[in-house]
Design an enzyme around this catalytic site. Sequence first.
Site: not given
Ligand SMILES: [Fe+2]
Length: 277
Positions: A153, A158, A201, A220
């Site tokens: 993730h 990110h 997000e 992700s």
């Molecule tokens: Fe996150």
Amino acid sequence: MTFSSSPALGQYELPDDHPGVSDAAYRSRRAAIAETGAAHRSGDPIPDVEYTREEDDVWHVVSRELAAKHQRYACRAYLSGAGDLHLPSERVPQLREVDERVHALSGFHIEPVPGLVPTMVFYGALARRTFLSTQYIRHHSVPFYTPEPDVVHEIIGHANMLANPLLADLYEAAGHASLRASAQGDEALQAFSKVFWFTLEFGVLHEDGELKAYGAGLLSSYGEIDVFRAAEVRPWDLDQMATLDYDITQYQPVLFAAESFDRMVEDLGAYFASVGR
Ligand SMILES: [Fe+2]
């Protein structure tokens, strides 16, 4: 991702629904990797983790499958960031090398942490252009699922975003906004956190006549990236985002779409700049 933590659990204990909870070898391995993050001090060299063949295999499977889906569902800025960052697909990248490459591209740093950190520690670090990342990886029995932020993730979601200077600036602006919101009180911080959730997000945007993802949670998630277009997609509305509750344990039923990437950067940047003023 800012998953909530359970205060009843010890530092390296896992909740009952974690896929690795009954695997003693996984639990001790995860704790050992977390200790590496716990021992790290900001500014020191980032220690490498000697990932096992099994861990590298999990990364390989997940990153290969996600990369294929990104071609279809990720916005162009993400794809160009990922292309520039050019992370290995056959093994778990070391945070040291991710940090070096991201920093060269956008001036952002990646630093290890042992696991979930207090909300303001995570957000506050963004204000100094630093993203705090876990280093352990999800359980091998379910490579396409994790109930907590893991290295997949953090890096695929990110770090690939942070390789883009425009997005890196947005993350920094979010960090400054969080500090001002926090100074105002819980309500302001809650509102900020919700906007962060529905944008960085789980944000989506219109591009080339299609809905594309720019949120790290979507990018992700092996399962959710296939179905996010079936969510109720609402027009960009910061007031709604700031007040709408969300459930981290299920696919998001409501998403907010920006008209375009440029519009998202502009509007979200203006929002972060306005928080707490
Ligand atoms: Fe996150």
